[in-house]
Design an enzyme around this catalytic site. Structure first.
Site, PDB file in Angstrom:
ATOM      1  N   ARG A  25       0.831  -1.203   0.000  1.00 43.18           N
ATOM      2  CA  ARG A  25       0.000   0.000   0.000  1.00 43.18           C
ATOM      3  C   ARG A  25       0.869   1.259   0.000  1.00 43.18           C
ATOM      4  O   ARG A  25       0.574   2.244   0.679  1.00 43.18           O
ATOM      5  CB  ARG A  25      -0.962   0.016   1.190  1.00 43.18           C
ATOM      6  CG  ARG A  25      -1.865  -1.187   1.284  1.00 43.18           C
ATOM      7  CD  ARG A  25      -2.802  -1.295   0.076  1.00 43.18           C
ATOM      8  NE  ARG A  25      -3.587  -2.529   0.154  1.00 43.18           N
ATOM      9  CZ  ARG A  25      -3.228  -3.673  -0.399  1.00 43.18           C
ATOM     10  NH1 ARG A  25      -2.100  -3.745  -1.101  1.00 43.18           N
ATOM     11  NH2 ARG A  25      -3.971  -4.746  -0.284  1.00 43.18           N
ATOM     12  N   SER A  40     -11.298  -0.698   3.103  1.00 48.28           N
ATOM     13  CA  SER A  40     -10.480  -1.157   4.236  1.00 48.28           C
ATOM     14  C   SER A  40      -9.787   0.049   4.865  1.00 48.28           C
ATOM     15  O   SER A  40      -9.022   0.739   4.203  1.00 48.28           O
ATOM     16  CB  SER A  40      -9.442  -2.173   3.764  1.00 48.28           C
ATOM     17  OG  SER A  40     -10.071  -3.312   3.224  1.00 48.28           O
ATOM     18  N   GLU A  43      -5.163   3.323   6.206  1.00 49.75           N
ATOM     19  CA  GLU A  43      -4.906   3.385   4.765  1.00 49.75           C
ATOM     20  C   GLU A  43      -5.284   4.729   4.159  1.00 49.75           C
ATOM     21  O   GLU A  43      -4.533   5.258   3.339  1.00 49.75           O
ATOM     22  CB  GLU A  43      -5.654   2.258   4.030  1.00 49.75           C
ATOM     23  CG  GLU A  43      -5.003   0.907   4.124  1.00 49.75           C
ATOM     24  CD  GLU A  43      -5.549  -0.065   3.080  1.00 49.75           C
ATOM     25  OE1 GLU A  43      -5.983   0.398   2.021  1.00 49.75           O
ATOM     26  OE2 GLU A  43      -5.535  -1.280   3.351  1.00 49.75           O
TER      27      GLU A  43
END
Length: 361
Positions: free
Chosen positions: A164, A257, A357
């Site tokens: 990520r 998420s 995130e």
């Protein structure tokens, strides 16, 4: 170049948070970006790049100039004996791009189906799901230097992909007052705030084989009785799995998420297993272990709980949702208060620090 003032961003972020942009510029071509750089008033201000708004939490009105990326276009760049090289404009919807490649008979992106957002955001986040990351299918990208207006290309090695993560999530080192720093000097060190992605290219191999390493996909294969599923079947399975456990942002505001799955050493993993044998974990190629952040959050009792109008989705603890209404939406402050409370709980029980995130603006 279309410049708008005092624009509502509530419909431009999947959380549905009410906020406004002081100035918003719709970027629909390379010329629009050149015009932004050439405009002395715009160029002198901080800028914020906005794609599909699926990975942000707005904590107030946005004062930097918002560059709303809307460059479209899907095409086959070239075909070789081994692969198809496909290009998409940064403003294309990611899921629609995946579906389009399959419709053309070019498999490879099916495990990444139904991930919200635009194509331009995919390399920034190095999106991933069900055993595949963007970097596994990435060929190259085109971007524009926001300091000079000059276009440039990057290959995979220059993007600094990680879990990520990419070079686009890190800022370049500070430059002394009055000095300038060529783009070549900061590549590899950080391009956040310095460059904007315009097009992304993917390499889709003709020697395709289905990626079924995740338990949920293997379960779908066994249930169907299909030993060798097609890319379209994998695509359909991924969509079914995601829709069963993740809320549709068009119905329930969310940013997907919310936390990254943490990675730990074998020793840390064994320590957690000794205390909680049911912890969901996966071994990584380097010997470390990835823990399921959703399981950790659920184990701390957060599933279905709320703080103000921010809540934890009752089907998947990894997702935070907007429990407000369009007229009385959740605020970014409520979302982050809930996020910090979850982080504290997980750390106190497992000694693991969860990392969000989304980008907090």
């Amino acid at each position: 170049m279309l410049v708008e003032k005092n624009v509502s961003l509530q419909g431009c972020n999947t959380f549905g948070i009410a906020a406004r942009a002081h100035t918003l510029v719709r970027i629909r071509s390379l010329q629009d970006l050149r015009d932004v750089v050439a405009d002395e008033t715009l160029r002198s201000q901080p800028m914020f790049v906005l794609g599909g708004g699926s990975n942000i939490v707005l904590t107030g009105d946005v004062r930097p100039v918002v560059l709303k990326m809307e460059i479209k276009g899907l095409r086959l760049v070239r075909e070789t004996e081994r692969a198809w090289i496909v290009e998409a404009g940064a403003g294309e919807v990611w899921h629609e791009t995946v579906a389009w490649t399959l419709a053309q008979g070019w498999p490879g992106l099916e495990n990444l189906a139904l991930i919200p957002g635009t194509v331009g955001a995919a390399p920034v986040q190095n999106i991933g799901a069900y055993g595949v990351e963007l970097q596994d299918r990435f060929h190259s990208l085109s971007a524009v230097d926001l300091a000079t207006g000059q276009p440039f290309d990057l290959d995979a090695s220059q993007c600094g992909f990680g879990y990520r993560d990419s070079v686009f999530k890190h800022r370049p080192p500070p430059v002394p007052a009055g000095a300038t720093q060529p783009l070549a000097a900061v590549r590899g060190m950080g391009l956040a705030g310095r460059a904007i992605i315009t097009h992304v290219r993917f390499v889709l191999q003709k020697s395709w084989r289905p990626e079924l390493g995740y338990l949920e996909l293997e379960r779908k294969r066994l249930e169907s009785g299909i030993a060798e599923p097609t890319a379209q079947q994998v695509f359909d399975w991924v969509c079914e799995i995601r829709r069963a456990k993740l809320p549709d942002p068009a119905v329930v505001g969310n940013a997907g998420s919310f936390f990254k799955n943490p990675t730990v050493t074998p020793e840390q993993c064994q320590d957690i297993i000794a205390r909680d044998p049911k912890v969901v974990h996966y071994v990584l190629p380097d010997g470390r272990f990835k823990l399921a952040a959703g399981w950790l959050i659920d184990a701390c009792g957060w599933k279905g709980k709320s703080v103000g109008r921010a809540g934890v989705y009752d089907r998947q603890a990894l997702v935070l949702v907007n429990r407000g209404t369009p007229e009385c939406s959740v605020t970014g402050g409520e979302v982050m208060t809930l996020a910090r409370a979850i982080q504290t709980s997980v750390y106190e029980r497992f000694g693991i620090r969860l990392e969000p995130e989304p980008v907090v603006v």
